[in-house]
Design a protein around this motif. Sequence first.
Motif, mmCIF file in Angstrom:
data_model
loop_
_atom_site.group_PDB
_atom_site.id
_atom_site.type_symbol
_atom_site.label_atom_id
_atom_site.label_comp_id
_atom_site.label_asym_id
_atom_site.label_seq_id
_atom_site.Cartn_x
_atom_site.Cartn_y
_atom_site.Cartn_z
ATOM 1 N N PHE B 158 -41.813 22.578 9.308
ATOM 2 C CA PHE B 158 -40.847 23.373 8.541
ATOM 3 C C PHE B 158 -39.572 23.559 9.359
ATOM 4 O O PHE B 158 -38.459 23.417 8.872
ATOM 5 N N LEU B 159 -39.779 23.875 10.650
ATOM 6 C CA LEU B 159 -38.618 24.096 11.521
ATOM 7 C C LEU B 159 -37.821 22.803 11.693
ATOM 8 O O LEU B 159 -36.590 22.792 11.649
ATOM 9 N N ILE B 161 -37.671 20.256 9.649
ATOM 10 C CA ILE B 161 -36.953 19.908 8.416
ATOM 11 C C ILE B 161 -35.677 20.741 8.317
ATOM 12 O O ILE B 161 -34.610 20.230 7.969
ATOM 13 N N THR B 162 -35.792 22.037 8.647
ATOM 14 C CA THR B 162 -34.609 22.901 8.590
ATOM 15 C C THR B 162 -33.521 22.388 9.525
ATOM 16 O O THR B 162 -32.360 22.279 9.148
ATOM 17 N N PHE B 163 -33.929 22.052 10.748
ATOM 18 C CA PHE B 163 -32.981 21.500 11.716
ATOM 19 C C PHE B 163 -32.302 20.262 11.158
ATOM 20 O O PHE B 163 -31.087 20.098 11.241
ATOM 21 N N THR B 165 -31.908 19.245 8.120
ATOM 22 C CA THR B 165 -30.998 19.343 6.982
ATOM 23 C C THR B 165 -29.591 19.636 7.490
ATOM 24 O O THR B 165 -28.612 19.303 6.855
ATOM 25 N N VAL B 166 -29.519 20.277 8.679
ATOM 26 C CA VAL B 166 -28.223 20.675 9.211
ATOM 27 C C VAL B 166 -27.627 19.566 10.071
ATOM 28 O O VAL B 166 -26.483 19.168 9.909
ATOM 29 N N PHE B 252 -37.148 12.911 6.924
ATOM 30 C CA PHE B 252 -36.277 13.758 7.728
ATOM 31 C C PHE B 252 -36.254 13.356 9.193
ATOM 32 O O PHE B 252 -35.861 14.121 10.049
#
Lengths: 354, 310
Positions: B158-159, B161-163, B165-166, B252
């Motif tokens: 999850f972390l 993927i968040t990274f 996306t940015v 990702f």
Amino acid sequence: MQRYIARRLLQAIPTFFGITIIVYAIMAASGDPIAILAFDPTMRQDERERLAIRLGISDPLPVQYLRWLIGDDWMMVDTNLDGEADAWGDNYGILRGDFGSSFKFRGSNPLNLIAERLGATIELNVAALLVGYSVAIVLGVLAAVYRGRAIDRYSRIFSVMGDSFPSFWLGLLLIMFFGIALPRALEPHGLGDGSPMLPMGGRCPPVRGGCPPIYERLQYMIEPVLVISFGTIAALSRLLRAQMLETISSDYVRTARAKGLPSHSVWIRHALRNAFIPFTVFLGPLLFGLIGGSVVIERVFSWPGVGLLLLDAAVSRDYPVVMASVVISSILAILAYLLSDILLAVFDPRVRLQ
Amino acid sequence: MHSGSAKTSDATAKLKHQPNEDLPPSQNMWRKAARRIRRDRSTLAAMTVVLVFALASLLAQFLSETVLQVDPEEIDLNNKYLPLFAEGHPLGADELGRDHLSRLLYGGRVSLGIAFFTAIFSISIGITVGVFAGFYSGIIDDFIMWIVTTLNSIPGLFLLITFNTVLSPTPATLVFILSFIGWTGVARLVRGETLSLKQSEYNIAARAIGASSLRIMFVHIVPNVFSLLIIVLAQAMSGLILIEAALSYIGFGIQPPIPSWGNMLSNSVDYMRRAQHLVFLPGLLITLTVFCFYLIGDGLRDAFDPKIAD
């Protein structure tokens, strides 16, 4: 016992705030939030400006973070760009469940989107956990009782394989086997019509009126449950075997043997019970792994759970939903660790005293 | 030779080596481990496989240009979905007619390289942070452990993927991100070891003759955890290869056209009805490599285990 639980709950609070800081920092590092929002082509210019003001872009970062965390409905904010605060804010902050609204599903509360999908994720993982734990217990006990024999050796090979097989590859191989290879091989022999023997993904048949009850669509669960429980079985069965062997050589088990108890009673009532204590310790990391792994498994089997929601949101840069799913899944992870610690304290009184 | 620090190290070395005068214990431990590994056939086999894969990936360019005489980027629509053992393409070709073997070689370079550099970086961060946390207990320790617990409470994918996306993931940023969240395990381990080692007699003696804190941390404590870290390195490699593959699989990680085993697998899913070897081979390579690092980790753990008698 209550004091122990209360202490563990208090320890979870700084962790929770740490998570929100990290998530917010990553999003803030992406640069100008308006540039991110501009990825949404349906947004009009005036909406964009209003949103920029509402998000408080001009504020320093810690203030932005606090507004995201606790909301701004208790303070005056500047809504018409004249540099003076003139109206009450309308954001309740994530602590009161306001993650903003989804960009993709316009106006939807991210929490509602997650709640809709949570059922599917829980359904799959509970099923896999039940299958995994039952098989692992049987396999672990058998491997310990018949140490060094065939079943012990096979369970060792099985568990090493389980640790090195990527779950997504195993899933693809199953889909390929039951969906393509097996039907193709059977068709010339008059068995089947070459169509997939098990569904190639999804949670329910594509019909109207929502999902039927779970017992009518078990065929959709077979492959994903097999894949998830494979890893669980691999890890747990060896752990249980090691614990069984450790307890079996302890004094009280020797006493039980000495007073003439039958073998199965010694193994099951005396050894297994105590060997089970570390199982509760392992439950936390296991649930944690299942929550994290759900992204991959749900993608492989097109299972409409929280993991797939996060993936879709990340692809379409739906930031409120991304942030909400990371925060919610982290809360679930903290709760999973808490649950396993509490269970351990229930089973093992020594832990409470530390 | 007459400086203060040299004297300190001489003095502590004597204290440290007191129990065994003729052979320094650390060297003894490494020699013993090497001897055990030489006798451990499954670990040796695993090491050989890993070495072959690593060499093949390092020589990817040479192998595809000179030996195979293909370009992994060259699109040839006449050769779409070429099966295994086709002429000129031993492992067939993908949906654009690109040579599968050479793409697997280049993919290995990306996958193994990312795992290797991430393991090195995250272990270095972990050592430094862990030894500081363990050495200076109190508020520094509390702060570091708060970060460790926090990072450990967010599901890793999850972390990531968040990274991602940015930041748009390139091999270099991926190494950076993976190391950023990957150091916590090592930090915990080193912190625990430091807590117990700083109370040991030789470190108290070192302090008594005036060794600085930094010197005690990095000259007297860190070398003692090296044998642990070699085991951690092997285990981290298998974990990291899996994570990179999973991340690239869900889209990702490494972005096409740069091949990695994970994104080749992900890419081939759409064509699984036409060319099943495209799904099978990248997955097999991931599994084999992870399996081998797993065996190496196990073998090293046994080799360095003082409790196991020869």
